[in-house]
Scaffold this motif. Structure first.
Motif, mmCIF file in Angstrom:
data_model
loop_
_atom_site.group_PDB
_atom_site.id
_atom_site.type_symbol
_atom_site.label_atom_id
_atom_site.label_comp_id
_atom_site.label_asym_id
_atom_site.label_seq_id
_atom_site.Cartn_x
_atom_site.Cartn_y
_atom_site.Cartn_z
ATOM 1 N N LEU A 299 -2.723 -0.389 3.795
ATOM 2 C CA LEU A 299 -2.333 0.254 3.111
ATOM 3 C C LEU A 299 -3.792 1.294 2.270
ATOM 4 O O LEU A 299 -3.874 1.677 1.829
ATOM 5 C CB LEU A 299 -1.456 -0.455 1.593
ATOM 6 C CG LEU A 299 -0.502 -1.085 2.260
ATOM 7 C CD1 LEU A 299 0.304 -1.350 0.818
ATOM 8 C CD2 LEU A 299 0.962 0.278 2.759
ATOM 9 N N ALA A 300 -5.533 -0.163 2.064
ATOM 10 C CA ALA A 300 -6.316 0.366 1.558
ATOM 11 C C ALA A 300 -6.794 1.860 2.703
ATOM 12 O O ALA A 300 -7.716 2.437 2.495
ATOM 13 C CB ALA A 300 -7.475 -0.692 1.313
ATOM 14 N N LEU A 305 2.845 2.409 5.434
ATOM 15 C CA LEU A 305 3.681 1.503 5.606
ATOM 16 C C LEU A 305 4.318 0.980 4.886
ATOM 17 O O LEU A 305 3.948 0.981 3.510
ATOM 18 C CB LEU A 305 2.541 -0.134 6.034
ATOM 19 C CG LEU A 305 2.453 -1.326 6.204
ATOM 20 C CD1 LEU A 305 3.390 -1.823 7.254
ATOM 21 C CD2 LEU A 305 1.266 -2.192 6.524
ATOM 22 N N GLN A 306 5.246 -0.036 4.790
ATOM 23 C CA GLN A 306 6.284 0.037 4.744
ATOM 24 C C GLN A 306 7.082 -0.934 4.319
ATOM 25 O O GLN A 306 7.545 -1.664 5.853
ATOM 26 C CB GLN A 306 7.399 1.043 3.792
ATOM 27 C CG GLN A 306 7.085 2.361 3.565
ATOM 28 C CD GLN A 306 8.202 3.512 3.721
ATOM 29 O OE1 GLN A 306 8.642 2.885 4.092
ATOM 30 N NE2 GLN A 306 7.568 5.019 3.013
ATOM 31 N N ARG A 307 7.816 -2.186 3.757
ATOM 32 C CA ARG A 307 7.949 -3.332 3.643
ATOM 33 C C ARG A 307 9.532 -3.157 3.544
ATOM 34 O O ARG A 307 10.162 -2.797 2.511
ATOM 35 C CB ARG A 307 7.884 -4.341 2.808
ATOM 36 C CG ARG A 307 8.081 -5.657 3.582
ATOM 37 C CD ARG A 307 7.497 -6.745 2.473
ATOM 38 N NE ARG A 307 6.043 -7.115 3.011
ATOM 39 C CZ ARG A 307 6.414 -8.132 4.294
ATOM 40 N NH1 ARG A 307 7.588 -8.028 4.516
ATOM 41 N NH2 ARG A 307 5.314 -8.334 4.609
ATOM 42 N N GLU A 308 10.706 -3.721 4.107
ATOM 43 C CA GLU A 308 12.013 -4.081 3.519
ATOM 44 C C GLU A 308 12.666 -5.331 4.674
ATOM 45 O O GLU A 308 12.896 -5.508 5.634
ATOM 46 C CB GLU A 308 12.700 -3.263 5.328
ATOM 47 C CG GLU A 308 11.972 -0.929 4.353
ATOM 48 C CD GLU A 308 13.110 -0.443 5.883
ATOM 49 O OE1 GLU A 308 13.895 -1.044 6.432
ATOM 50 O OE2 GLU A 308 12.875 0.286 5.718
ATOM 51 N N CYS A 313 7.011 -1.622 8.594
ATOM 52 C CA CYS A 313 7.352 0.041 8.796
ATOM 53 C C CYS A 313 6.591 0.393 9.082
ATOM 54 O O CYS A 313 5.986 0.840 7.536
ATOM 55 C CB CYS A 313 8.830 1.039 8.743
ATOM 56 S SG CYS A 313 9.342 2.178 9.602
ATOM 57 N N VAL A 314 5.641 1.101 10.136
ATOM 58 C CA VAL A 314 4.498 1.613 10.152
ATOM 59 C C VAL A 314 4.821 3.572 10.816
ATOM 60 O O VAL A 314 5.665 3.193 11.648
ATOM 61 C CB VAL A 314 3.613 0.871 10.491
ATOM 62 C CG1 VAL A 314 3.678 0.753 12.217
ATOM 63 C CG2 VAL A 314 2.099 1.416 10.434
#
Length: 455
Positions: A299-300, A305-308, A313-314
């Motif tokens: 993320l930095a 990028l997301q978390r479920e 998921c990237v």
């Protein structure tokens, strides 16, 4: 610690080579390995417990095979229930025992070697060997061997740094107080923590110098608690007191996905130029120290990028930027993050990574040499890697060498896919150490990978 001359040479088996073509799009839900860190610790805890334990979804790789050999040599019985990789039943032995001398080939698995060295102190004679003398055969074990000697174990090893092959003459290790350096490897500390509950007397462990990869000691403590072991320690993890004797408790363990293996896929997708690139990776629970550090680093850098739940998921095709990162908490992810940083805007600095010198290869100097050959602007330092990013990509079109190291192979593959002319990659068979189907999985996701027939 007695010394013997080491004159073993490499087996000289021919390696395999692959061509990595330029790639702009990766899409899918990849299959990737279970955590080797958890697999190693759960299987060792099950081996040291009397009775039957079950391990769901253990990692399958060359490292796993070395671990299975080692646990059987300690006296455990291992049986698959269903297909390999689904459910492993382990009948443990409690304290390791053997009627005669034991020989264990640990392959190229450094963590397997170190943790087995600790609990094997109960065997009257055990010799550890490797069929990878130019890789694991060059990794030092001196600090751990000195600690075992202070507990009453006689040691024979190669040279002052304690290289393989190593023979322990044990059987009656005692408790008391032991001092060990954690500067080169946290595995030394974890090895003593697994051994300590089996001793007849309490053991106090004092860690001097720094403690690299502290997250791995935290993982060891977590698994030991699950196995019913009580350990007292300070907040900094520099002093431990282990009451003894204690008994490991048999149980059922579920192995999560492997974050370092996932890191290679996440970084590969983030490096893609096509914004339609998207990967979804499951079995990656939140709250894991190395996982949280990896997500924060991506993320930095600007990754989408997301978390479920337990799925990450990237998406690719996003602009990336450099970062400064203390790499000690995600040391095995650093090579692929360095590869990704080669395509980010600006400078990246990965620091506090000195122990990368002591992995399957020299992951600072060897990695930087191969990346430079591909056209990347990287600078190796004694305890850091500096990257000057090139968002436009690199030229490629050359041969690069994986140095018998699965992490370097993953990093170089990412660079090859993002280069203008691709890369020819030497020694790809070593990917089997942790992620045997890495290249076939990339092909399934959209990469173009083919045999490279000449060097």
């Amino acid at each position: 610690m007695e010394q013997r001359d080491a004159r073993t040479t490499a087996a000289g088996k021919p390696g395999r080579n692959l061509s990595i073509a330029p790639t702009t799009l990766l899409r899918g839900e990849p299959s990737f390995p279970s955590s080797k860190y958890y697999t190693l610790r759960y299987l060792l805890a099950a081996t040291l417990a009397e009775g039957e334990s079950q391990i769901l979804f253990p990692a399958l790789s060359e490292d796993s095979e070395a671990l299975f050999r080692g646990c059987r040599a300690l006296g455990a019985q291992l049986d698959w229930l269903g297909e390999p990789g689904e459910r492993l039943q382990v009948r443990g032995v409690g304290r390791p025992r053997a009627a005669g001398a034991v020989l264990i080939n640990v392959g190229n698995a450094g963590a397997v070697l170190r943790l087995l060295l600790g609990v094997s102190a109960w065997l009257p004679q055990v010799t550890f060997v490797t069929d990878q003398p130019q890789s694991l055969g060059r990794r030092p074990n001196r600090e751990l061997l000195q600690a075992l000697e202070s507990l009453g174990v006689r040691v024979e090893a190669q040279g002052p740094e304690g290289y393989l092959p190593i023979t322990l003459y044990g059987g009656q290790p005692h408790g008391g107080r032991v001092v060990v350096s954690g500067a080169r490897s946290s595995q030394y500390v974890s090895a003593l923590l697994f051994l300590a509950p089996l001793l007849a007397e309490p053991l106090t462990i004092e860690v001097v110098d720094s403690l690299t990869s502290q997250v791995m000691v935290e993982l060891t403590l977590k698994v030991l608690r699950q196995a019913g072991i009580v350990i007292e320690h300070d907040a900094a993890l520099r002093r431990f007191r282990v009451p003894a004797p204690q008994a490991y408790r048999a149980g059922a363990y579920v192995v999560p996905g492997d974050y370092p293996s996932a890191a290679a896929l996440l970084a590969a997708c983030a490096a893609m130029a096509d914004p339609a690139s998207e990967l979804r990776l499951g079995r990656l629970p939140a709250g894991e120290e190395d996982g949280e550090a990896l997500v924060a680093a991506l993320l930095a850098m600007g990754c989408d990028l997301q978390r479920e739940g337990e799925t990450l998921c990237v998406r690719g095709g996003r602009p990336l930027h450099g970062l400064e990162l203390d790499g000690s908490r995600i040391i095995d992810c650093i090579p692929v993050l360095v590869a990704l940083a080669c395509f980010a805007e600006g400078r990246s600095v990965f620091y506090n990574v000195e122990n990368l010198h002591y992995k399957e290869s020299d992951r600072i100097n060897d990695l930087c040499a191969e990346l430079q050959r591909a056209g990347c602007r990287v600078t190796p330092l004694p305890d850091a890697i500096v990257v000057e990013g090139q968002p436009e990509g690199v030229e490629g079109g050359v041969w690069v060498d994986g140095h018998s190291d699965h992490r370097l192979l993953q990093a170089l593959t990412i660079v090859g896919m993002r280069s203008r002319r691709g890369l020819s990659l030497r020694g790809v068979e070593h990917i089997a150490k942790s992620f045997p189907h890495f290249f076939s999985e990339l092909q399934r996701l959209g990469a173009v990978v083919s045999p490279a027939l000449s060097w």
